[in-house]
Enzyme design. Structure first.
Site, short mmCIF file in Angstrom:
data_model
loop_
_atom_site.label_atom_id
_atom_site.label_comp_id
_atom_site.label_asym_id
_atom_site.label_seq_id
_atom_site.Cartn_x
_atom_site.Cartn_y
_atom_site.Cartn_z
N ASP A 140 39.99 55.40 10.26
CA ASP A 140 38.64 54.87 10.48
C ASP A 140 37.92 54.80 9.14
O ASP A 140 37.07 55.62 8.81
CB ASP A 140 37.90 55.78 11.46
CG ASP A 140 36.51 55.25 11.80
OD1 ASP A 140 36.24 54.07 11.51
OD2 ASP A 140 35.69 56.03 12.33
N GLU A 187 40.35 55.44 23.75
CA GLU A 187 41.22 54.26 23.76
C GLU A 187 42.33 54.41 22.71
O GLU A 187 43.47 54.00 22.93
CB GLU A 187 40.40 52.99 23.49
CG GLU A 187 39.44 52.66 24.62
CD GLU A 187 38.50 51.51 24.28
OE1 GLU A 187 38.12 50.76 25.18
OE2 GLU A 187 38.15 51.36 23.08
N HIS A 298 66.55 88.24 -6.14
CA HIS A 298 66.92 88.51 -7.53
C HIS A 298 65.69 88.33 -8.42
O HIS A 298 64.91 87.40 -8.23
CB HIS A 298 68.01 87.52 -7.97
CG HIS A 298 68.31 87.54 -9.44
ND1 HIS A 298 67.94 86.50 -10.29
CD2 HIS A 298 68.91 88.47 -10.21
CE1 HIS A 298 68.34 86.80 -11.52
NE2 HIS A 298 68.93 87.97 -11.50
N ASN A 299 65.52 89.24 -9.39
CA ASN A 299 64.36 89.16 -10.30
C ASN A 299 63.08 88.80 -9.52
O ASN A 299 62.39 87.83 -9.82
CB ASN A 299 64.61 88.14 -11.42
CG ASN A 299 65.60 88.66 -12.46
OD1 ASN A 299 66.10 89.78 -12.34
ND2 ASN A 299 65.90 87.87 -13.46
N GLU A 328 64.05 93.43 -6.52
CA GLU A 328 64.52 93.89 -7.83
C GLU A 328 63.35 94.11 -8.79
O GLU A 328 62.38 93.36 -8.79
CB GLU A 328 65.48 92.87 -8.44
CG GLU A 328 66.12 93.37 -9.73
CD GLU A 328 67.13 92.39 -10.31
OE1 GLU A 328 67.81 92.77 -11.28
OE2 GLU A 328 67.23 91.25 -9.81
N ASP A 330 62.87 94.96 -12.93
CA ASP A 330 63.39 95.15 -14.29
C ASP A 330 62.36 95.92 -15.10
O ASP A 330 61.27 95.40 -15.37
CB ASP A 330 63.63 93.80 -14.98
CG ASP A 330 64.99 93.23 -14.65
OD1 ASP A 330 65.70 93.84 -13.85
OD2 ASP A 330 65.34 92.18 -15.20
N HIS A 343 61.40 90.03 -17.47
CA HIS A 343 62.79 89.70 -17.76
C HIS A 343 63.01 89.91 -19.25
O HIS A 343 62.55 89.11 -20.07
CB HIS A 343 63.09 88.25 -17.36
CG HIS A 343 64.55 87.97 -17.24
ND1 HIS A 343 65.09 86.71 -17.35
CD2 HIS A 343 65.60 88.79 -16.99
CE1 HIS A 343 66.40 86.78 -17.20
NE2 HIS A 343 66.73 88.03 -16.97
N GLU A 377 66.51 97.95 -12.33
CA GLU A 377 67.19 97.70 -13.60
C GLU A 377 66.42 98.47 -14.66
O GLU A 377 65.31 98.08 -15.06
CB GLU A 377 67.20 96.20 -13.90
CG GLU A 377 68.20 95.41 -13.08
CD GLU A 377 69.63 95.76 -13.42
OE1 GLU A 377 69.96 95.84 -14.63
OE2 GLU A 377 70.42 95.99 -12.50
N LYS A 426 67.73 102.09 -5.50
CA LYS A 426 69.08 101.78 -5.98
C LYS A 426 69.06 101.84 -7.49
O LYS A 426 68.34 101.09 -8.15
CB LYS A 426 69.50 100.39 -5.52
CG LYS A 426 70.83 99.94 -6.13
CD LYS A 426 70.98 98.44 -6.08
CE LYS A 426 72.02 97.94 -7.05
NZ LYS A 426 71.65 98.11 -8.46
N LYS A 428 71.20 104.09 -11.19
CA LYS A 428 72.20 105.06 -11.64
C LYS A 428 71.79 106.45 -11.16
O LYS A 428 70.60 106.73 -10.99
CB LYS A 428 72.29 105.06 -13.16
CG LYS A 428 72.70 103.72 -13.77
CD LYS A 428 74.15 103.43 -13.55
CE LYS A 428 74.56 102.14 -14.28
NZ LYS A 428 75.96 101.81 -14.04
N ARG A 523 76.35 94.23 -4.16
CA ARG A 523 75.24 93.34 -4.51
C ARG A 523 75.77 92.25 -5.44
O ARG A 523 76.54 92.54 -6.37
CB ARG A 523 74.13 94.13 -5.21
CG ARG A 523 72.99 93.27 -5.73
CD ARG A 523 71.88 94.15 -6.32
NE ARG A 523 70.90 93.33 -7.01
CZ ARG A 523 70.97 93.00 -8.30
NH1 ARG A 523 71.99 93.44 -9.03
NH2 ARG A 523 70.06 92.25 -8.85
N ASP A 679 65.63 59.93 2.98
CA ASP A 679 65.21 58.53 2.88
C ASP A 679 66.26 57.81 2.04
O ASP A 679 66.40 58.08 0.84
CB ASP A 679 63.83 58.47 2.23
CG ASP A 679 63.32 57.04 2.08
OD1 ASP A 679 63.91 56.14 2.70
OD2 ASP A 679 62.34 56.84 1.34
N ASP A 681 68.27 55.40 -0.28
CA ASP A 681 67.93 54.52 -1.40
C ASP A 681 69.23 54.01 -1.99
O ASP A 681 70.06 54.79 -2.46
CB ASP A 681 67.13 55.30 -2.46
CG ASP A 681 66.50 54.39 -3.50
OD1 ASP A 681 67.17 53.42 -3.92
OD2 ASP A 681 65.35 54.65 -3.90
#
Length: 734
Positions: A140, A187, A298-299, A328, A330, A343, A377, A426, A428, A523, A679, A681
């Site tokens: 509209d 309508e 991960h990370n 995880e 780090d 990281h 880590e 988790k 050492k 893991r 779609d 192409d």
């Protein structure tokens, strides 16, 4: 709802709010709620005609005060009672806002929350009515509450319909009861209903209705038994469906179902491809942790790529909201004696370890009550490791598992049921669970899991006794061989594998890997070469029973679709019970599935009938999609397959294929089926439109709707495929 509510009326009038992206980027924008009561519009006063909008349906929650990293960073400048955050579904970034006054902030906080609640409480009919109203508003153009034929033609293009002008005019004239040359609201609803009449559903209805007008209780029972494969419960279920979906009181009184009720059933969750009973928590949660696939990230701290991406607490919140149960962290030495998370050896931003653990404490069990594994880590000095141990202890409190259950040395891992509401570290560990009382304060150990492939790592790392003592059931150890693990490893010892190492083990010694994973956790993490945060195919590792197959949750794509598909069952709790042949000492080899006891292969036949209201990919005026459907099977090597339909020219609104795709599935217990709409192409790569991924064992046979998801994993309103699925045992002569 808008008319009688003061907050929503004020939102309609609009307000100047500060949009905040960082400590240095804070800009005023004019926000207002549009007439539809569902769309929020905003623009800069300098933007001319340019503006942005978003739907309230896309907002998951409103946070009040300094409840985001960005708003916390400006807490000294703007008090908490002026601040709020809109958190969106999927991967879209939060919208942080600051109001001019506390009362204005409350208007928007209360108002948006009311709208979210209203959207969530809508039934299917209300949702459809809202969707029709939205289209009416868009088309509209002169906002006179009426729509002429030119506006209707424009609307059809917007809706992905390339319709013959003569036919469109005929529908328009039939709906124009007032003969004014324009459609008013009611309508237009009539016009829309004529436009969306489902001949495909009508034909199925006619097959079972003797008089072509209604389905009697016996006819509906026959349909459920023959087509939907419901067996003994068909009669009882037929009556339930009439009570639940039949809109006509007269039909309901006579125990019958009209075409409207039949269609409402087919588009409901009960008529969906994914069995709603298997969506709920239904699996045995009392088996050892090693017997489950565990939704893993991960990370987790990264919002983007692995080199320059932003680290954020929001990434943890988003992962946990998606049912992730292994996150995880780090950790590296930070300033002022505070460990930081990022990281290492990259330009990713840093966040405080303290803030990550605080976020974990708040969000760990909002979606699932089953245990969260905190994969550490650890690159910190002894001093900052002690700080980490103290923070874990004080922030997590009783949710942190500090000792074996019942103080007993475990012969097998405890179950998710046993560990409800617990965080497991988790990392050492100095010695084993049995020896922790007799060990020294620190020890030199091997490098951390992911650093084995990192030449910048030191060859040895020291671990503090305080941190070590918090490790109970997830002690990180170096993997030597399956033979070594069988003879020497404890059930609470686990190894991490790079994707390439795990793939090689899976290919060369798949059966041994399955047996290893029936007793111990494994893991798997992405290759360090995936600096763009891309993902590997998790299916290959699930095939050998690896539980913690860690993916980059921030990256949309087929790999995350598989992850979302697998963990969509069992209450989205983040734990899925592995098939029985992967939990015992049976020798299951994913390369030779036919050798296992009780082996039976299945034929999967999928008739792709039609599509409904598929999304536009290219929003240029006049652009209409040419959709095709591809079905992809993921599972053991013999089951990997894909087939696709032909494409339909210029029709994303109600394309009709009626094409059948056939597959043989050797290990249905491990298979995932992904439906993708693209779609077509001819000159370049097809554009993604939507997808849905379902575990084979959760498929409901029969006539089913597949409700499509965006690349982000969020629902695309009213967008679906209609299919007929048949599953049968493969006869020996084939």
């Amino acid at each position: 709802m808008v008319k009688g509510d003061e907050d929503l009326q004020a939102m309609k009038a609009g307000a100047m709010l500060r949009k905040v992206k960082s400590r240095s980027w804070k800009k005023q924008r004019h926000f207002r709620l549009q007439e539809d009561g569902q769309t929020i519009w905003y623009k800069s006063r300098w933007a001319g005609t340019g503006h942005s909008t978003f739907s309230v349906a896309d907002v998951d929650v409103v946070r009040e005060g300094h409840q985001s990293e960005i708003l916390l960073s400006i807490a000294d400048e703007f008090p908490a009672d002026l601040c709020f955050t809109l958190v969106f579904c999927g991967r879209r970034s939060n919208l942080d806002l600051v109001a001019e006054s506390a009362s204005e902030a409350q208007v928007w906080i209360r108002g948006v929350r009311k709208l979210i609640q209203n959207t969530k409480s809508m039934n299917d009919k209300e949702r459809l009515d809202q969707w029709i109203w939205d289209w009416f508003q868009k088309a509209d153009k002169n906002k006179d509450g009426r729509m002429n034929f030119k506006e209707v033609r424009t609307l059809l293009k917007m809706m992905n319909v390339d319709m013959n002008e003569e036919y469109a005019l005929r529908l328009f004239t039939m709906a124009d009861n007032s003969e004014s040359g324009c459609l008013e609201n009611e309508e237009f609803v009539q016009f829309y209903k004529m436009l969306t009449e489902r001949e495909d559903v009508w034909r199925v209805f006619q097959d079972y209705s003797r008089d072509g007008q209604i389905l009697t209780l016996a006819e509906l029972e026959d349909f459920l038994k023959q087509e939907q494969q419901e067996g003994e419960r068909s009669l009882e279920h037929a009556q339930e469906l009439i009570d639940r979906y039949e809109p006509s009181e007269n039909a309901k009184k006579h125990g019958a179902m009209s075409i409207d009720g039949f269609q409402m059933y087919l588009v409901s969750p009960e008529g969906a491809i994914l069995d709603p009973q298997l969506l709920a928590l239904h699996q045995d949660m009392s088996q050892p942790l090693s017997h489950y696939f565990i939704c893993s990230s991960h990370n987790t701290y990264l919002m983007d790529d692995q080199l320059r991406g932003q680290s954020s607490q929001e990434a943890y919140i988003q992962a946990l909201k998606r049912g992730c149960r292994c996150v995880e962290v780090d950790c590296w030495d930070g300033p002022n004696g505070e460990p930081v998370v990022y990281h290492g050896h990259t330009f990713t931003s840093k966040i405080l370890f303290r803030d990550v653990i605080t976020t974990l404490a708040e969000y760990a069990f909002k979606v699932s009550e089953f245990p969260v594994i905190l994969s550490l880590e650890n690159h910190c000095s002894m001093e900052q490791q002690r700080v980490m141990a103290q923070l874990l202890d004080t922030i997590l409190g009783d949710t942190l598992l500090r000792a074996p259950l019942d103080r007993l040395v475990p012969q097998e891992l405890p179950s998710p049921q046993d560990l409800k509401g617990k965080v497991l570290l988790k990392a050492k560990k100095i010695g084993g669970v049995e020896e922790s009382e007799t060990l020294t304060d620190e020890v030199t150990d091997e490098v951390s899991d992911e650093d084995e492939a990192d030449p910048k790592s030191l060859s040895k790392s020291k671990f503090s006794r305080e941190l070590s003592d918090l490790v109970v059931y997830c002690k990180s150890v170096h993997f030597h061989s399956f033979e070594y693990s069988r003879q020497h490893s404890k059930c609470y010892e686990m190894s991490s594998f790079s994707e390439s190492k795990a793939r090689k083990l899976a290919k060369d010694t798949g059966a041994e890997f399955v047996r290893h994973n029936s007793r111990q956790l494994s893991r798997v993490y992405p290759s360090g070469m995936r600096t763009d945060s891309s993902n590997y195919n998790p299916q290959e590792l699930w095939n050998v029973g690896c539980q913690i197959v860690a993916l980059n949750f921030q990256t949309a794509g087929p790999e995350m679709d598989l992850n979302d598909g697998l963990f969509s069952q069992n209450g989205c709790c983040g734990y899925v019970l592995k098939p029985d042949f992967m939990r015992n000492d049976d020798s299951f080899d994913p390369e030779r599935p036919q050798d296992r006891n009780g082996y039976t292969s299945l034929r999967l036949s999928i008739q792709v009938i039609s599509g409904q209201q598929l999304p536009k990919v290219n929003h240029k005026e006049g652009s209409i999609v040419d959709p095709l459907v591809r079905v992809e099977i993921y599972g053991v090597f013999q089951d990997q397959a894909k087939q696709e339909t032909s494409y339909i020219d210029n029709n994303g609104f109600n394309p009709l294929w009626n094409e059948t795709l056939n597959f043989i599935v050797h290990v249905p217990e491990l298979a995932l089926v992904r439906f993708v709409v693209e779609d077509y192409d001819k000159s370049s790569r097809n554009d993604f439109m939507g997808q849905f991924t379902v575990p084979f064992t959760c498929i409901q046979p029969g006539y089913r709707h597949i409700h499509l998801l965006s690349k982000d994993g969020t629902a695309i309103p009213l967008s679906s495929l209609f299919v007929n699925i048949k599953i049968s045992e493969l006869t020996t002569e084939v």
